[in-house]
Design an enzyme around this catalytic site. Structure first.
Site, PDB file in Angstrom:
ATOM      1  N   LYS A  92      19.205   0.696  13.851  1.00  0.00           N
ATOM      2  CA  LYS A  92      17.837   0.222  13.642  1.00  0.00           C
ATOM      3  C   LYS A  92      16.956   0.547  14.844  1.00  0.00           C
ATOM      4  O   LYS A  92      15.867   1.085  14.671  1.00  0.00           O
ATOM      5  CB  LYS A  92      17.851  -1.291  13.419  1.00  0.00           C
ATOM      6  N   THR A 138      17.553   2.787  17.072  1.00  0.00           N
ATOM      7  CA  THR A 138      17.498   4.251  17.118  1.00  0.00           C
ATOM      8  C   THR A 138      16.424   4.748  16.152  1.00  0.00           C
ATOM      9  O   THR A 138      15.641   5.656  16.473  1.00  0.00           O
ATOM     10  CB  THR A 138      18.871   4.831  16.725  1.00  0.00           C
ATOM     11  N   ARG A 181      12.841  -5.392  21.327  1.00  0.00           N
ATOM     12  CA  ARG A 181      13.132  -6.597  22.105  1.00  0.00           C
ATOM     13  C   ARG A 181      13.960  -6.241  23.340  1.00  0.00           C
ATOM     14  O   ARG A 181      14.694  -5.258  23.334  1.00  0.00           O
ATOM     15  CB  ARG A 181      13.892  -7.581  21.212  1.00  0.00           C
ATOM     16  N   LYS A 237      28.334  -4.825  21.950  1.00  0.00           N
ATOM     17  CA  LYS A 237      27.292  -4.190  21.152  1.00  0.00           C
ATOM     18  C   LYS A 237      26.487  -3.123  21.887  1.00  0.00           C
ATOM     19  O   LYS A 237      25.930  -2.211  21.286  1.00  0.00           O
ATOM     20  CB  LYS A 237      26.355  -5.261  20.585  1.00  0.00           C
ATOM     21  N   ALA A 296      18.532 -12.180  15.840  1.00  0.00           N
ATOM     22  CA  ALA A 296      17.826 -12.744  14.681  1.00  0.00           C
ATOM     23  C   ALA A 296      18.716 -13.666  13.864  1.00  0.00           C
ATOM     24  O   ALA A 296      18.239 -14.373  12.987  1.00  0.00           O
ATOM     25  CB  ALA A 296      17.294 -11.627  13.798  1.00  0.00           C
ATOM     26  N   PHE A 327      18.789  -7.335  12.748  1.00  0.00           N
ATOM     27  CA  PHE A 327      19.795  -7.374  11.673  1.00  0.00           C
ATOM     28  C   PHE A 327      19.219  -6.977  10.308  1.00  0.00           C
ATOM     29  O   PHE A 327      18.280  -6.206  10.229  1.00  0.00           O
ATOM     30  CB  PHE A 327      20.487  -8.735  11.645  1.00  0.00           C
ATOM     31  N   PHE A 351      24.464  10.743   9.871  1.00  0.00           N
ATOM     32  CA  PHE A 351      25.595  11.012  10.763  1.00  0.00           C
ATOM     33  C   PHE A 351      26.118  12.406  10.437  1.00  0.00           C
ATOM     34  O   PHE A 351      25.995  12.857   9.288  1.00  0.00           O
ATOM     35  CB  PHE A 351      26.705   9.970  10.564  1.00  0.00           C
ATOM     36  N   TRP A 369      18.623  10.931  15.529  1.00  0.00           N
ATOM     37  CA  TRP A 369      19.667  10.730  16.542  1.00  0.00           C
ATOM     38  C   TRP A 369      20.102  12.081  17.128  1.00  0.00           C
ATOM     39  O   TRP A 369      20.261  12.223  18.337  1.00  0.00           O
ATOM     40  CB  TRP A 369      20.868  10.020  15.891  1.00  0.00           C
TER      41      TRP A 369
END
Ligand code: ADP
Length: 588
Positions: free
Chosen positions: A77, A79, A100, A111, A296, A324, A412, A440
Site C-alpha cells: 500500500k 509502495t 504516516r 514489518k 489502523a 490495512f 510482482f 515497484w
C-alpha cells in the site's frame, strides 16, 4: 535494480542524487518561511501559514489508498501510494502523498519501516525510519506526562488529608478510584513484557516511592495523543481536545480528565512542533508529507487532517494512505476522519497482489521468516479467482461510501498473464476500474496505467455519504459496521462492554463522539486466521474505551492488544551501522 537489491540499498543509491528540501519545497509552492528545514533533506511545513495564504484556493483532487485484507505477503500500500504520485508526476500532474510516520515497533520487529519499496519509496530512508523529526517522541512525552500527573496525584492524595493538600498546592481532592484508572504508559517498541506491570512498589523511600498499582504500557502510536494529532484541524482544535482525555474515574464514577489534573497545557506544549507536518521526497523527487502514526487496527491509523489540508492546497492530486484493508483503514477514513475534516475523496485505490489473492483463495499461509511456499511462484488461476472474493468485498466497501474504486494490481515478477486477466475480468464485471502497476520495478514509468485510471476515476460523480449518523446509538453503529462492512451476522457483547456502551448511550453528548473500532487487520472477521470472506460469524465486542479528547469511543473486538509483541526473529538482528560512514544498513 530492486530485483537484485534490498529496499534500503535502492534508497541509499537514490539518496546520492536526491534534491535538497529547499528545492522540494520550492517546487511544491511553499514560500521560504513556510518551510521549516530540518537538515538538508527533511523539513516541517508551517501549516498555519500555508492554509492562511491559500485560504481561497480550491482544493486539488483527493485520493485515498486502501487495500485487500493484509496477508503476511504484504500488499504494497505504501509502495503504491508513492508509486501513484510518481506516475501522476510522469503525466505532468502536480501531486503529493501523505503517509504516516513509521513506529519503532514494526521497524525493529517484522514489518519494516513503511517507506514503500523498490523504486517507489520515500527518502531519506534512515532518518524517516528511525525517529524522523521526533514527533512520536514528543507524543510519547506528552502522554507519559499525563501519567506522571495521575500517579503523583494518587500518591499525594493518599499521603495527605484535604487540609494539607489545600495548603501545599491549593489542590482539591480528586478522589481517584484506583480500580478505574484508564490510562497506561506508552513506549514506541513492541514489548509484551510491559503489557501488564505493577508500579509504585515500595523501595527505600517507602511511601514516597509512589502509589502501588497495576498498570500497563501500550505502543506509543496507539496513544490518544497520536489520535488527536491525526484528527485535529489546527493547534486550537488540538489544544481543546488535549483537555478532554480521560485518565481515570473518581469514586462516584465521574470521568477525570487531563484538565482536572491541570496537565493539558503542558502536554500541548510538548507537541507544538509535532503539529507541523513533515516533508520528504519520493525517489523521483515529489513531495511526501508525513504526519501522525500507523496501526489502523488498534488506532485510527490515518495520516493527519492537517497533512491532507496542506497537500490539497498545494497539489492537483493529493494521495493519502489509510492503514490495512478497506474494512479497517478506509472505514475510519470514511466515517471518522472525513467527518472531522469535512473533506470528501474523489477516488479510492484498492491495492491487491496476485500472491495475496492466492493466500485468500486457499494457498498455504506463509510463515513469517520462512521461505515462501512453492505455490506462490507458479501459476494458479483458481486460487486467484477464489481470492478475488476478498478483493471484491473491499471494492464494495469503497462503492458503499459513494466513491469510485480503482483496483491496483501491484505487480510482482512472478505474476502470470492468465492470473492478471482473471482479476481484471472479475473486477471489471463488478464495475471497478483496474490497473496493472509496475511501480515497484520501474517507478513512475511503471505506474502510468494506474495514474490514468485514477485521473479518470476522479472525474466520476461521487456521492460520498457516511455509513451511519453519529446520532445513532452506539450499539447500532457497531452493528452497522459489523454487518455492512465486515460481513458479520451480528454482534455479541461482553458484560463489561455492554455496561460501558449503555453508559455511552445514556450520555446526551454521545452524538459528539465518533466510533473507532479495534479489530484484527488480518481477517474481515475478528479471527485473524479466517482468510477470504468469512461467513456465518458474529463479531464479539470485548471492551469499550472512550477517547474523550480524540472524540470517539473505541469498541475492542476480539482478543487484540494495544501493545504488540516482538517475535523470535525481529529485524533488529539485521540492522547495523557502518562505523566509518555512519550509514545504517538492514532497514526495510
Ligand atoms: P503495506 O503498505 O501494504 O504494508 P509496503 O508498501 O510497505 O506494504 O510493502 C511491503 C513490502 O513489500 C516492502 O518491503 C516492499 O518492498 C515489498 N513490495 C511491495 N510491492 C512489491 C512488488 N510489486 N514486488 C516486490 N516487492 C514488493
Amino acid at each position: 535494480d530492486p530485483k537484485n537489491h534490498a529496499d534500503w540499498e535502492v534508497a541509499q543509491d537514490a539518496e546520492k542524487r536526491m534534491k535538497t528540501i529547499y528545492a522540494i519545497a520550492d517546487e511544491m509552492g511553499l514560500t521560504e518561511k513556510e518551510l521549516l528545514p530540518y537538515g538538508h533533506y527533511m523539513g516541517k511545513i508551517d501549516y498555519r501559514a500555508v492554509l492562511k495564504r491559500l485560504e481561497n484556493k480550491p482544493n486539488g483532487k483527493y485520493i485515498n489508498v486502501t487495500a485487500i485484507t493484509p496477508t503476511p505477503l504484504g500488499e504494497g500500500k505504501s509502495t503504491t501510494t508513492i508509486g501513484l504520485v510518481q506516475g501522476l508526476g510522469k503525466r505532468g500532474k502536480k501531486s503529493s502523498a501523505a503517509i504516516r510516520q513509521p513506529s519503532g515497533g514494526p521497524t525493529m520487529g517484522v514489518k519494516g519501516s513503511a517507506a514503500g519499496g523498490g523504486r517507489s519509496q520515500c527518502i531519506p530512508l534512515t532518518p524517516f525510519s528511525l525517529g524522523f523529526t521526533g514527533d512520536i517522541n514528543s507524543i510519547m512525552n506528552a502522554h507519559n506526562l499525563a501519567m506522571v500527573a495521575l500517579t503523583s496525584r494518587m500518591q499525594h492524595e493518599r499521603n495527605y488529608d484535604d487540609e494539607k493538600l489545600e495548603k501545599l498546592s491549593g489542590m482539591k481532592r480528586l478522589d481517584i478510584d484506583p480500580t478505574r484508572v484508564e490510562m497506561g504508559w506508552v513506549i514506541d517498541f513492541c514489548c509484551q513484557a510491559l503489557r501488564n506491570v505493577i508500579i509504585g512498589i515500595d523501595g527505600v523511600n517507602g511511601q514516597r516511592d509512589g502509589y502501588m498499582m497495576r498498570s500497563k504500557f501500550d505502543i506509543a502510536v496507539s496513544s490518544e495523543v497520536m489520535a488527536i494529532l491525526a484528527v485535529a484541524k489546527d493547534l486550537r482544535d488540538l489544544r481543546e481536545r488535549m483537555s478532554k482525555i480521560i485518565l481515570a474515574y473518581d469514586k462516584k464514577g465521574n470521568a477525570l480528565t487531563t484538565k482536572d489534573f491541570e496537565v493539558d497545557g503542558a502536554m500541548t506544549a510538548w507537541i507544538v512542533e509535532a503539529v507541523n507536518p513533515n516533508l520528504i521526497q519520493t525517489l523521483e523527487g515529489q513531495p511526501v508529507i508525513v504526519h501522525a502514526g500507523p496501526f489502523a487496527n488498534i488506532a485510527i491509523g490515518q495520516s493527519s487532517i492537517i497533512a491532507d489540508q496542506v497537500g490539497l492546497k498545494l497539489s492537483e492530486y493529493h494521495v493519502t494512505e489509510s492503514g490495512f484493508g478497506a474494512d479497517i483503514g478506509y472505514e475510519k477514513f470514511w466515517n471518522l476522519k472525513c467527518h472531522y475534516s469535512g473533506l470528501k475523496p474523489d477516488a479510492a485505490v484498492v491495492v491487491a497482489t496476485i500472491r495475496a489473492l492466492k493466500c485468500h483463495g486457499g494457498a498455504p499461509v506463509p510463515a513469517p521468516g520462512k521461505p515462501l511456499p512453492e505455490e506462490y511462484n507458479s501459476e494458479n488461476v483458481e486460487w486467484v479467482e477464489k481470492g478475488c472474493a476478498n478483493l471484491l468485498h473491499h471494492v464494495n466497501i469503497v462503492k458503499k461510501s459513494g466513491v469510485s474504486p480503482v483496483v491496483c494490481i501491484n505487480a510482482f515478477v512472478t505474476d502470470t498473464d492468465a492470473e492478471i486477466a482473471k482479476v481484471r475480468e472479475l473486477c471489471e464485471a463488478a464495475g471497478a476500474r483496474v490497473a496493472l502497476s509496475r511501480h515497484w520495478e520501474h517507478g513512475g514509468d511503471g505506474a502510468l496505467e494506474l495514474a490514468d485510471a485514477v485521473i479518470a476515476a476522479c472525474e466520476d460523480e461521487t456521492e460520498f455519504t457516511p455509513l451511519y449518523s453519529w446520532d445513532m446509538p452506539a450499539r447500532e453503529r457497531i452493528e452497522r459496521v459489523a454487518t455492512e462492512v465486515y460481513g458479520a451476522d451480528g454482534v455479541d457483547y461482553s458484560v463489561e462492554a455492554l455496561r460501558k456502551l449503555k453508559a455511552i448511550e445514556a450520555d446526551p453528548k454521545a452524538s459528539e463522539l465518533g466510533m473507532c473500532m479495534v479489530k484484527s487487520h488480518l481477517s474481515l472477521s475478528d479471527i485473524p486466521t479466517k482468510k477470504g470472506v468469512p461467513t456465518g460469524w458474529r463479531l464479539t465486542i470485548r471492551d469499550v474505551l472512550v477517547f474523550g479528547g480524540a472524540g470517539f469511543f473505541v469498541p475492542v473486538a476480539g482478543a487484540i492488544s494495544l501493545m504488540p509483541g516482538t517475535g523470535s526473529n525481529p529485524s533488529f538482528r539485521r540492522i547495523d551501522v557502518d562505523p566509518d560512514t555512519g550509514q545504517v544498513k538492514g532497514l526495510f
